[in-house]
Design a protein around this motif. Structure first.
Motif, PDB file in Angstrom:
ATOM      1  N   ARG A 153      -2.809  27.826  51.776  1.00  0.00           N
ATOM      2  CA  ARG A 153      -1.784  28.049  52.805  1.00  0.00           C
ATOM      3  C   ARG A 153      -1.482  26.702  53.455  1.00  0.00           C
ATOM      4  O   ARG A 153      -2.207  26.238  54.325  1.00  0.00           O
ATOM      5  CB  ARG A 153      -2.318  29.040  53.854  1.00  0.00           C
ATOM      6  CG  ARG A 153      -2.398  30.482  53.401  1.00  0.00           C
ATOM      7  CD  ARG A 153      -1.055  31.194  53.547  1.00  0.00           C
ATOM      8  NE  ARG A 153      -0.507  31.156  54.891  1.00  0.00           N
ATOM      9  CZ  ARG A 153      -0.651  32.129  55.801  1.00  0.00           C
ATOM     10  NH1 ARG A 153      -1.343  33.202  55.531  1.00  0.00           N
ATOM     11  NH2 ARG A 153      -0.090  32.020  57.003  1.00  0.00           N
ATOM     12  N   ARG A 154      -0.402  26.085  53.031  1.00  0.00           N
ATOM     13  CA  ARG A 154      -0.098  24.764  53.562  1.00  0.00           C
ATOM     14  C   ARG A 154       0.113  24.812  55.077  1.00  0.00           C
ATOM     15  O   ARG A 154      -0.204  23.866  55.803  1.00  0.00           O
ATOM     16  CB  ARG A 154       1.130  24.189  52.860  1.00  0.00           C
ATOM     17  CG  ARG A 154       1.072  22.682  52.740  1.00  0.00           C
ATOM     18  CD  ARG A 154       2.316  22.124  52.143  1.00  0.00           C
ATOM     19  NE  ARG A 154       2.399  22.142  50.706  1.00  0.00           N
ATOM     20  CZ  ARG A 154       1.775  21.282  49.888  1.00  0.00           C
ATOM     21  NH1 ARG A 154       0.986  20.368  50.373  1.00  0.00           N
ATOM     22  NH2 ARG A 154       1.945  21.351  48.593  1.00  0.00           N
ATOM     23  N   ASP A 155       0.637  25.953  55.546  1.00  0.00           N
ATOM     24  CA  ASP A 155       0.898  26.073  56.980  1.00  0.00           C
ATOM     25  C   ASP A 155      -0.389  26.156  57.805  1.00  0.00           C
ATOM     26  O   ASP A 155      -0.349  25.986  59.025  1.00  0.00           O
ATOM     27  CB  ASP A 155       1.774  27.305  57.248  1.00  0.00           C
ATOM     28  CG  ASP A 155       1.145  28.598  56.732  1.00  0.00           C
ATOM     29  OD1 ASP A 155       0.523  28.581  55.649  1.00  0.00           O
ATOM     30  OD2 ASP A 155       1.261  29.625  57.423  1.00  0.00           O
ATOM     31  N   LEU A 156      -1.512  26.396  57.135  1.00  0.00           N
ATOM     32  CA  LEU A 156      -2.796  26.487  57.845  1.00  0.00           C
ATOM     33  C   LEU A 156      -3.732  25.356  57.430  1.00  0.00           C
ATOM     34  O   LEU A 156      -4.929  25.402  57.705  1.00  0.00           O
ATOM     35  CB  LEU A 156      -3.468  27.842  57.557  1.00  0.00           C
ATOM     36  CG  LEU A 156      -2.626  29.098  57.820  1.00  0.00           C
ATOM     37  CD1 LEU A 156      -3.417  30.345  57.474  1.00  0.00           C
ATOM     38  CD2 LEU A 156      -2.152  29.140  59.273  1.00  0.00           C
ATOM     39  N   SER A 157      -3.186  24.342  56.749  1.00  0.00           N
ATOM     40  CA  SER A 157      -3.987  23.220  56.243  1.00  0.00           C
ATOM     41  C   SER A 157      -3.558  21.952  56.967  1.00  0.00           C
ATOM     42  O   SER A 157      -2.370  21.767  57.255  1.00  0.00           O
ATOM     43  CB  SER A 157      -3.792  23.067  54.731  1.00  0.00           C
ATOM     44  OG  SER A 157      -4.215  24.260  54.076  1.00  0.00           O
ATOM     45  N   ALA A 207      -4.844  27.734  63.997  1.00  0.00           N
ATOM     46  CA  ALA A 207      -3.614  28.108  63.287  1.00  0.00           C
ATOM     47  C   ALA A 207      -3.791  29.449  62.580  1.00  0.00           C
ATOM     48  O   ALA A 207      -2.886  30.292  62.573  1.00  0.00           O
ATOM     49  CB  ALA A 207      -3.239  27.013  62.285  1.00  0.00           C
ATOM     50  N   PRO A 225      -0.051  18.861  60.415  1.00  0.00           N
ATOM     51  CA  PRO A 225       0.103  19.859  59.354  1.00  0.00           C
ATOM     52  C   PRO A 225       0.287  19.152  58.015  1.00  0.00           C
ATOM     53  O   PRO A 225       0.976  18.132  57.922  1.00  0.00           O
ATOM     54  CB  PRO A 225       1.385  20.609  59.748  1.00  0.00           C
ATOM     55  CG  PRO A 225       1.615  20.286  61.185  1.00  0.00           C
ATOM     56  CD  PRO A 225       1.010  18.941  61.426  1.00  0.00           C
ATOM     57  N   GLU A 226      -0.335  19.694  56.981  1.00  0.00           N
ATOM     58  CA  GLU A 226      -0.233  19.108  55.639  1.00  0.00           C
ATOM     59  C   GLU A 226       1.192  19.258  55.102  1.00  0.00           C
ATOM     60  O   GLU A 226       1.861  20.258  55.372  1.00  0.00           O
ATOM     61  CB  GLU A 226      -1.222  19.838  54.734  1.00  0.00           C
ATOM     62  CG  GLU A 226      -1.369  19.192  53.387  1.00  0.00           C
ATOM     63  CD  GLU A 226      -2.142  20.100  52.436  1.00  0.00           C
ATOM     64  OE1 GLU A 226      -3.312  20.398  52.715  1.00  0.00           O
ATOM     65  OE2 GLU A 226      -1.552  20.492  51.416  1.00  0.00           O
ATOM     66  N   THR A 227       1.633  18.258  54.346  1.00  0.00           N
ATOM     67  CA  THR A 227       2.927  18.338  53.675  1.00  0.00           C
ATOM     68  C   THR A 227       2.733  18.040  52.187  1.00  0.00           C
ATOM     69  O   THR A 227       1.705  17.463  51.803  1.00  0.00           O
ATOM     70  CB  THR A 227       3.951  17.324  54.237  1.00  0.00           C
ATOM     71  OG1 THR A 227       3.591  16.024  53.754  1.00  0.00           O
ATOM     72  CG2 THR A 227       3.981  17.320  55.753  1.00  0.00           C
ATOM     73  N   ARG A 233      -8.324  22.507  54.042  1.00  0.00           N
ATOM     74  CA  ARG A 233      -7.376  23.492  53.509  1.00  0.00           C
ATOM     75  C   ARG A 233      -7.924  24.901  53.693  1.00  0.00           C
ATOM     76  O   ARG A 233      -9.134  25.112  53.649  1.00  0.00           O
ATOM     77  CB  ARG A 233      -7.125  23.227  52.017  1.00  0.00           C
ATOM     78  CG  ARG A 233      -6.185  22.057  51.800  1.00  0.00           C
ATOM     79  CD  ARG A 233      -5.957  21.737  50.354  1.00  0.00           C
ATOM     80  NE  ARG A 233      -4.756  20.906  50.198  1.00  0.00           N
ATOM     81  CZ  ARG A 233      -4.405  20.309  49.081  1.00  0.00           C
ATOM     82  NH1 ARG A 233      -5.150  20.425  47.985  1.00  0.00           N
ATOM     83  NH2 ARG A 233      -3.297  19.589  49.029  1.00  0.00           N
ATOM     84  N   SER A 239      -7.478  24.171  62.122  1.00  0.00           N
ATOM     85  CA  SER A 239      -7.132  25.166  61.103  1.00  0.00           C
ATOM     86  C   SER A 239      -7.514  26.572  61.569  1.00  0.00           C
ATOM     87  O   SER A 239      -6.789  27.536  61.309  1.00  0.00           O
ATOM     88  CB  SER A 239      -7.783  24.823  59.761  1.00  0.00           C
ATOM     89  OG  SER A 239      -9.179  24.911  59.835  1.00  0.00           O
ATOM     90  N   ALA A 280      -1.834  32.954  63.248  1.00  0.00           N
ATOM     91  CA  ALA A 280      -1.128  33.629  62.148  1.00  0.00           C
ATOM     92  C   ALA A 280      -1.633  35.054  61.941  1.00  0.00           C
ATOM     93  O   ALA A 280      -1.148  35.757  61.045  1.00  0.00           O
ATOM     94  CB  ALA A 280      -1.282  32.819  60.861  1.00  0.00           C
TER      95      ALA A 280
END
Ligand SMILES: CC(C)(COP(=O)(O)OP(=O)(O)OC[C@H]1O[C@@H](n2cnc3c(N)ncnc32)[C@H](O)[C@@H]1OP(=O)(O)O)[C@@H](O)C(=O)NCCC(=O)NCCS
Length: 171
Positions: free
Chosen positions: A46-50, A103, A10-12, A64, A100, A107
């Motif tokens: 959406r960082r949570d989906l990147s 995820a 997951p991207e941070t 992303r 992605s 979601a």
């Protein structure tokens, strides 16, 4: 290179600078004029989906997802997708896209749109839209407008103007 040496993570926020450098190297200054870029402007992804792809501590790929609308329907825009040139053709791009999409589905997302090549993205579930049915806010080759229906709906039924979904940006 074995699959085991590549981590899809997951991207941070700590990845931002490396991703921006990778995207700049890949797409150059012309990226700002792209229609897909305009949909992302002022519209946080959406960082949570990147996700990122890394080998050890080296970031070698990124994908992303950004919230948009297609007509009245909430959807996600996939891109940019980039893999460092020396690491291409090892399945990293495909793994990033598949991660992605999984995820996004988890979601509750129904549709993922991108501007890209069907011969590549078709393998990952993306399909051509009906000609003229989906309009973007800028010039785009209609043959490159592709949608992956995560909720099983018929892509031929998707229509409308694509616009940024800035609800999170103003919340
Ligand atoms: C597109 C990209 C992300 C693919 O990454 P990757 O890790 O090499 O992808 P994969 O390993 O999953 O797939 C590679 C295969 O797809 C093919 N492929 C790559 N781009 C393609 C395209 N646009 N159309 C058709 N096939 C394509 C490659 O030739 C390769 O084929 P091979 O396995 O027979 O060698 C990478 O090439 C890249 O960063 N390109 C520049 C940026 C870009 O074009 N991004 C997509 C914007 S729509």
């Amino acid at each position: 290179m074995t699959d085991l040496s590549i981590s899809i993570l997951p991207e941070t926020p700590a990845d931002d600078a490396a991703i921006e450098r990778l995207v700049a190297r890949t797409f150059g200054p012309g990226r700002y004029a792209r229609t897909a870029f305009r949909l992302r402007e002022g519209n946080p992804h959406r960082r949570d989906l990147s996700f990122t792809a890394s080998i050890g501590t080296m970031l070698v790929g990124s994908v992303r997802l950004t919230p948009i609308f297609i007509g009245p329907a909430p959807a996600l825009l996939l891109g940019p997708l980039t893999v460092e040139p020396p690491f291409r053709s090892h399945g990293i791009g495909r793994r990033l896209v598949e991660r992605s999409l999984a995820a996004a589905k988890e979601a509750g997302a129904g549709l993922v749109l991108l501007v890209g090549d069907e011969p590549y993205y078709g393998r990952m579930g993306f399909r051509h839209v009906a000609r003229g049915a989906v309009r973007l806010p800028g010039p785009v080759d209609p043959n490159r407008v592709l949608i992956c229906p995560l909720d099983g709906r018929d892509v031929a039924s998707v229509e409308g103007m694509v616009a940024p979904d800035r609800r999170a940006a103003v919340a």
